[in-house]
Structure formats: structure tokens, C-alpha cells
Design an enzyme around this catalytic site. Structure first.
Site, PDB file in Angstrom:
ATOM      1  N   LYS A  23       6.553 -10.709  14.761  1.00 53.73           N
ATOM      2  CA  LYS A  23       6.767 -10.760  13.320  1.00 53.73           C
ATOM      3  C   LYS A  23       6.816  -9.306  12.845  1.00 53.73           C
ATOM      4  O   LYS A  23       8.050  -8.730  12.297  1.00 53.73           O
ATOM      5  CB  LYS A  23       5.912 -11.411  12.579  1.00 53.73           C
ATOM      6  CG  LYS A  23       5.915 -11.170  10.786  1.00 53.73           C
ATOM      7  CD  LYS A  23       4.850 -11.908  10.441  1.00 53.73           C
ATOM      8  CE  LYS A  23       3.684 -11.100   9.966  1.00 53.73           C
ATOM      9  NZ  LYS A  23       3.925 -10.185   9.110  1.00 53.73           N
ATOM     10  N   ASN A  24       5.982  -8.574  13.389  1.00 55.82           N
ATOM     11  CA  ASN A  24       5.781  -7.108  12.626  1.00 55.82           C
ATOM     12  C   ASN A  24       6.856  -6.197  13.430  1.00 55.82           C
ATOM     13  O   ASN A  24       6.936  -5.042  12.830  1.00 55.82           O
ATOM     14  CB  ASN A  24       4.363  -6.553  12.759  1.00 55.82           C
ATOM     15  CG  ASN A  24       3.479  -7.204  11.994  1.00 55.82           C
ATOM     16  OD1 ASN A  24       3.879  -8.077  10.974  1.00 55.82           O
ATOM     17  ND2 ASN A  24       2.137  -7.157  11.983  1.00 55.82           N
ATOM     18  N   ARG A  95       5.899  -7.987   1.896  1.00 56.24           N
ATOM     19  CA  ARG A  95       5.556  -6.855   1.429  1.00 56.24           C
ATOM     20  C   ARG A  95       6.383  -5.719   2.598  1.00 56.24           C
ATOM     21  O   ARG A  95       6.824  -4.753   2.287  1.00 56.24           O
ATOM     22  CB  ARG A  95       4.029  -6.351   1.850  1.00 56.24           C
ATOM     23  CG  ARG A  95       3.414  -5.144   1.672  1.00 56.24           C
ATOM     24  CD  ARG A  95       2.342  -4.592   1.584  1.00 56.24           C
ATOM     25  NE  ARG A  95       1.759  -3.685   1.190  1.00 56.24           N
ATOM     26  CZ  ARG A  95       2.017  -2.358   1.611  1.00 56.24           C
ATOM     27  NH1 ARG A  95       2.428  -2.268   3.035  1.00 56.24           N
ATOM     28  NH2 ARG A  95       1.550  -1.369   0.902  1.00 56.24           N
ATOM     29  N   ASP A 119       0.181  -9.842   1.315  1.00 60.08           N
ATOM     30  CA  ASP A 119      -1.218 -10.192   1.620  1.00 60.08           C
ATOM     31  C   ASP A 119      -2.253  -9.740   0.907  1.00 60.08           C
ATOM     32  O   ASP A 119      -2.160  -8.651   0.620  1.00 60.08           O
ATOM     33  CB  ASP A 119      -1.471 -10.232   2.986  1.00 60.08           C
ATOM     34  CG  ASP A 119      -0.360 -10.775   3.997  1.00 60.08           C
ATOM     35  OD1 ASP A 119       0.325 -11.750   3.668  1.00 60.08           O
ATOM     36  OD2 ASP A 119      -0.480 -10.423   5.285  1.00 60.08           O
ATOM     37  N   ASP A 308      -5.451  -7.417  12.544  1.00 55.45           N
ATOM     38  CA  ASP A 308      -4.728  -8.626  12.314  1.00 55.45           C
ATOM     39  C   ASP A 308      -5.636  -9.842  13.219  1.00 55.45           C
ATOM     40  O   ASP A 308      -5.459 -11.044  13.058  1.00 55.45           O
ATOM     41  CB  ASP A 308      -3.234  -8.729  12.786  1.00 55.45           C
ATOM     42  CG  ASP A 308      -2.394  -7.984  11.647  1.00 55.45           C
ATOM     43  OD1 ASP A 308      -3.176  -7.670  10.637  1.00 55.45           O
ATOM     44  OD2 ASP A 308      -1.314  -7.670  11.859  1.00 55.45           O
TER      45      ASP A 308
HETATM   46  C1  UD1 Z   1       1.263  -3.052   9.381  1.00 59.54           C
HETATM   47  C2  UD1 Z   1       1.381  -4.778   9.639  1.00 59.54           C
HETATM   48  C3  UD1 Z   1       0.203  -5.574   9.480  1.00 59.54           C
HETATM   49  C4  UD1 Z   1      -1.021  -4.741  10.344  1.00 59.54           C
HETATM   50  C5  UD1 Z   1      -1.161  -3.243   9.827  1.00 59.54           C
HETATM   51  C6  UD1 Z   1      -2.016  -2.595  10.664  1.00 59.54           C
HETATM   52  C7  UD1 Z   1       3.699  -5.409   9.316  1.00 59.54           C
HETATM   53  C8  UD1 Z   1       4.674  -6.116   8.502  1.00 59.54           C
HETATM   54  N1  UD1 Z   1       2.531  -5.456   8.717  1.00 59.54           N
HETATM   55  O1  UD1 Z   1       0.847  -3.168   7.985  1.00 59.54           O
HETATM   56  O2  UD1 Z   1      -0.027  -6.915   9.971  1.00 59.54           O
HETATM   57  O3  UD1 Z   1      -2.323  -5.365   9.858  1.00 59.54           O
HETATM   58  O4  UD1 Z   1       0.110  -2.575  10.027  1.00 59.54           O
HETATM   59  O5  UD1 Z   1      -1.921  -2.608  11.873  1.00 59.54           O
HETATM   60  O6  UD1 Z   1       3.947  -4.781  10.091  1.00 59.54           O
HETATM   61  N2  UD1 Z   1      -2.004   3.155   3.600  1.00 59.54           N
HETATM   62  C9  UD1 Z   1      -2.111   4.067   2.792  1.00 59.54           C
HETATM   63  N3  UD1 Z   1      -0.986   4.722   2.340  1.00 59.54           N
HETATM   64  C10 UD1 Z   1       0.190   4.731   3.063  1.00 59.54           C
HETATM   65  C11 UD1 Z   1       0.215   3.418   3.993  1.00 59.54           C
HETATM   66  C12 UD1 Z   1      -0.774   2.932   4.332  1.00 59.54           C
HETATM   67  O7  UD1 Z   1      -3.406   4.113   2.208  1.00 59.54           O
HETATM   68  O8  UD1 Z   1       1.101   5.347   2.737  1.00 59.54           O
HETATM   69  C13 UD1 Z   1      -3.310   2.458   4.132  1.00 59.54           C
HETATM   70  C14 UD1 Z   1      -3.255   1.105   3.645  1.00 59.54           C
HETATM   71  O9  UD1 Z   1      -3.626   0.649   2.348  1.00 59.54           O
HETATM   72  C15 UD1 Z   1      -4.165   0.394   4.744  1.00 59.54           C
HETATM   73  C16 UD1 Z   1      -4.177   1.327   6.097  1.00 59.54           C
HETATM   74  O10 UD1 Z   1      -3.560   2.506   5.568  1.00 59.54           O
HETATM   75  O11 UD1 Z   1      -5.567   0.278   4.191  1.00 59.54           O
HETATM   76  C17 UD1 Z   1      -3.111   0.786   7.166  1.00 59.54           C
HETATM   77  O12 UD1 Z   1      -1.762   0.312   6.595  1.00 59.54           O
HETATM   78  P1  UD1 Z   1      -0.537   0.348   7.603  1.00 59.54           P
HETATM   79  O13 UD1 Z   1      -0.917   1.004   8.821  1.00 59.54           O
HETATM   80  O14 UD1 Z   1       0.397   1.133   6.832  1.00 59.54           O
HETATM   81  O15 UD1 Z   1      -0.045  -1.041   7.426  1.00 59.54           O
HETATM   82  P2  UD1 Z   1       1.103  -1.962   7.044  1.00 59.54           P
HETATM   83  O16 UD1 Z   1       2.489  -1.232   7.938  1.00 59.54           O
HETATM   84  O17 UD1 Z   1       1.061  -2.077   5.844  1.00 59.54           O
END
Ligand code: UD1
Length: 427
Positions: A23-24, A95, A119, A308
Site C-alpha cells: 500500500k505504502n 493522507r 489516521d 506500523d
Molecule cells: C509513512 C507511511 C506510514 C508509516 C510511516 C513511517 C504511507 C502512506 N504511510 O507515513 O504507514 O507509519 O511512513 O514508517 O506511506 N514528520 C514531521 N514533518 C514532516 C514529515 C514528517 O514532523 O515534514 C513527522 C511525522 O509527524 C511523524 C514522523 O515524522 O511523527 C514520521 O512521518 P513520515 O516518516 O513522514 O511518515 P508518513 O510518510 O506520514
């Protein structure tokens, strides 16, 4: 009327469980298709709700999208001139819609993406997506609920150091960099297998990318990219879910179509819990012990233990011998499901980003109505229900359908007593 998943326990999960494309990854591969006019095809596409949402988002940008779940393919015909706005109804539903930001700024020189919800598992900021694009010459602002980005001419290659190896920010910036003028270096980049997958698709489209799977990714921008056919990497989180289903219920599963090398840390922890794991000769078999040992786990960016799969560790510890400490370092608020788990009798104590779980023999947990608040929490609750005594009724099924292809059918074929039910609501 509401749909629920009804689980009767105790049962063991034993049998063959297939793994779909990730999915991701697939959602971002679909976004990456925007980088080139013409028809790209993604294969090994899972049959999940989020793919339908991303397909609709791409249609609204002007693409012709044919999603064929039976063939596991999505064909995306991208026009020369694209729309540049991602609406709130779709972004709120998923998202990952934010991943069109990078490709749209790169192709259209402007983008408007509604700020996401998604989520309920933490704050999930976008500051690195913004700062990275700004470093590449774009101007960003928030207006009327939209993140607006624009750039005069092409984005410019730059060196950008991420504060944290964010998966979403690394992907967006890598996609944006593929059409930028010059070279972009992303330092402290995410290393997840899904990042490598997306990078490989962009390479096949004609961009030069070095360092995929390492913390430093270098992207040479191309003037133009061409459409491709690309196969989605297997879903390591679904594979991990099946492995934990065996570990929690004391069953034996053969996981098909997965890549065990993407689960090194997870398999190490499952061995520590007492599982027997065989990955020789192209097999991937996980056998749970009669009763697992509790394990200590800290979630971290890849190659660390994936956030996850954290709910499944809490689930395992709930039925284990001894006590385990689980530390959540990626999404600080990812504990909503522990209150649901306590409804089955699990003993969980939260302290900031730690959860201490004292195990009980599984049969002492008793089935109860619980609510899934995100994809993985929902799957974990259903799996604990399989080990517990009595009936567990999981509501919030739509969350599970966002991430798991044929969740009920697959587990039922592997011996679980699980079915969907439409039940009347109170009002
Ligand atoms: C993706 C996955 C999700 C997984 C996560 C971490 C998808 C659709 N989702 O989410 O299932 O749990 O990776 O492996 O691929 N953050 C910031 N600023 C930013 C970006 C992120 O503060 O600009 C923080 C977020 O709030 C969070 C952490 O970094 O606490 C991790 O986020 P990120 O690695 O970006 O995860 P996602 O891409 O949202």
C-alpha cells in the site's frame, strides 16, 4: 447499519497467506506516474480502498485511470497539461494524497493540496515537505485549508538535509527533484524499501538516482521523463501482520509473495518471542510457540522496527509469558488501540511513549466489542480476538479495508473463525 468483523476464539491461524503489493508504495508509484505524460502501468496492485481514492485523485487532475483489481493493475494516462489541485474530500480520506505535491510542482510549477487528516496516530507534520521544496526554489503558503506551492520556471537542484528521515518528505522531494534543473542531494533521507521502489520507477522513467536505500540520495534532474510499467514491491507490513497472527495464536503460516529481507528486525524479534522461522529455499514460514515470550521493541525508521507493526507487538505481549516494554518513537500518539485491547482484559500501562504490557494466557482474555481507529490497530485487535476466548466484534472496518486486501477471507482460509456482519446501529 454498520459493518463489523466478528471473530470467534480461540483459534489458531495456520495455512498459506498471500502478500499483495505494498500500500505504502503503490500510492506513491501512482503519484510518480504524474511525472511523465503518456500511459504508465503499475502492476502487483493491491485491491484496497486507498488505491481507489488515489485513482480518483489522479482523474480529477486530468488523468485517465483504469484500475483492474482482477489483473492487479492500474493504467494511468497522464495528459500533457495537468490540473494542479487536490481537493479536501480526497486528501481527508487518505493522507498519502500529499504525495502528489512534489510531482505537481515539478510538472505544473504550481500545486494546491488540501491539508490532510488521515489516521489518528499522531501529529504528522509537513514541515520537511515544505522546507525541502522551498530549498528547491518554490514558494509555499497555507491558504483556505490548502498548501499552495509555486515556482517560476523549473525547480532547482539543491542539497537538503532532512531533520528526520521522513518517508513522505523523502518521496515528495525525490519526485520533485526528478524534473528539477541540476542535482539534488537529500541527506538523512528515509531508507524504506518503498522509497527504493519509487526511486527505481523514477530511474526507469529516465532520471539518474544514486544512493537508494542509503541516507544520502542524489537525483540528477531530467528535462523530460517517459512513462513506464512498474511492479509494486511486496507489502512488508502485511507480511509482518501474517507473521504476528501465527505468533499470537500459536499457529503456523506460510507467507507467499513477500520479501523476508525487508523484515530482518521483525523476524529477529519474533525469534526472540519463541517463533520458528524458515526462510530457506524460497519459503517463508513462521510458526508460533505454544505461548510466546514477551519482547521489548522500540520503533524506528527503517531498518529499525516499523511503527506500523507496533500494535501487533503490544498484541503479542498481551498473551505472552512475562512483561514487555514497547517504545513508540515515530508517531507519539499511536496508543489509541490499547484502551480497546484492555476491553479484552489485556494489561497495558502507558507512560509517555512507552507501553508496558504484562502478559496473560490468551484464553484468559475474553472477546468484547472493540473499535478499530486505524488500519493496523484494527488488524491487531482482530488477531488478538482470534487468540481470546469468545466473540470479539471489531467496528471501524473501513480502516482495515484501506490497507488489507481480503482480510477476512484470507484469515478465514487460514483457519480463523472470522466473518463480516452488517449490524443495526443504536439510532
Ligand atoms: C509513512 C507511511 C506510514 C508509516 C510511516 C513511517 C504511507 C502512506 N504511510 O507515513 O504507514 O507509519 O511512513 O514508517 O506511506 N514528520 C514531521 N514533518 C514532516 C514529515 C514528517 O514532523 O515534514 C513527522 C511525522 O509527524 C511523524 C514522523 O515524522 O511523527 C514520521 O512521518 P513520515 O516518516 O513522514 O511518515 P508518513 O510518510 O506520514
Amino acid at each position: 447499519m454498520e459493518e463489523k468483523i466478528e471473530v470467534h476464539g480461540p483459534t489458531k491461524v495456520s495455512g498459506v497467506l498471500p502478500v499483495s503489493g505494498a500500500k505504502n508504495s503503490v500510492l506513491k508509484l501512482m503519484a510518480a506516474a504524474l511525472l511523465a505524460a503518456g500511459e504508465s502501468t503499475i502492476t502487483n496492485v493491491p485491491e484496497i480502498q486507498d488505491v481507489t481514492i488515489m485513482a480518483e485523485l489522479l482523474r480529477r487532475l486530468g488523468c485517465t485511470v483504469r484500475y483492474d483489481p482482477a489483473q492487479q493493475t492500474v493504467d494511468i494516462d497522464v495528459p500533457e497539461v495537468l490540473g494542479h489541485q487536490a481537493d479536501y474530500d480526497l486528501v481527508r480520506a487518505m493522507r498519502a494524497s500529499i504525495s502528489v505535491l512534489g510531482p505537481l510542482v515539478a510538472r505544473c510549477h504550481r500545486a494546491e493540496v488540501a491539508l490532510p487528516g488521515g489516521d489518528a496516530i499522531g501529529s504528522r507534520g509537513l514541515d520537511m515537505h515544505r522546507a525541502g521544496l522551498e530549498a528547491m526554489g518554490a514558494e509555499l503558503s497555507i491558504e483556505k485549508g490548502f498548501l499552495r506551492a509555486s515556482v517560476a520556471g523549473n525547480l532547482r537542484g539543491t542539497t537538503y538535509h532532512l531533520d528526520y528521515p521522513s518517508v513522505g518528505a523523502t518521496e515528495n522531494l525525490m519526485m520533485a527533484a526528478a524534473l528539477a534543473n541540476g542535482t539534488t542531494v537529500l541527506e538523512n533521507a528515509a531508507r524504506e524499501p518503498e522509497i527504493v521502489d519509487i526511486g527505481r520507477m523514477i530511474q526507469a522513467m529516465g532520471a539518474h538516482i544514486d544512493g537508494l536505500g542509503t541516507s544520502t540520495i542524489t537525483v540528477e534532474g531530467a528535462r523530460k521523463l517517459h512513462p513506464v510499467t512498474h511492479r509494486t514491491v511486496p507489502d512488508r507490513i502485511v507480511a509482518g501482520t501474517w507473521a504476528f497472527a501465527a505468533a499470537v495464536t500459536g499457529g503456523r503460516v506460510e507467507i507467499q509473495g513477500a520479501e523476508p529481507a525487508h523484515l530482518t528486525m521483525v523476524l529477529e524479534k519474533l525469534r526472540a518471542a519463541g517463533c520458528t522461522i524458515d526462510t530457506s529455499r524460497g519459503r517463508f514460514i513462521v510458526e508460533g510457540p505454544e505461548r510466546p515470550h514477551a519482547i521489548n521493541v522500540s520503533t524506528l525508521p527503517y531498518p529499525g522496527f516499523p511503527t506500523d507493526l507496533q500494535p501487533f507487538v503490544v498484541a503479542l505481549n498481551a498473551v505472552a509469558q512475562g512483561s514487555g516494554m514497547v517504545t513508540e518513537n515515530v508517531f507519539e500518539a499511536r496508543w489509541g488501540f490499547t484502551a480497546e485491547l484492555e476491553r479484552l482484559g489485556a494489561r497495558v500501562r502507558l507512560d509517555g511513549h512507552h507501553a508496558r504490557v504484562d502478559g496473560l494466557p490468551a484464553h484468559q482474555l475474553s472477546g468484547a466489542p472493540v473499535e478499530a481507529k486505524d488500519i493496523r490497530a484494527g488488524a491487531a485487535l482482530a488477531i488478538v480476538g482470534m487468540a481470546a476466548t469468545g466473540v470479539t466484534e471489531v467496528s471501524g472496518v473501513a480502516h482495515i479495508d484501506r490497507g488489507y486486501e481480503h482480510f477476512v477471507e484470507r484469515l478465514s482460509a487460514a483457519g480463523a473463525s472470522v466473518e463480516r456482519r452488517i449490524v443495526g446501529g443504536l439510532f
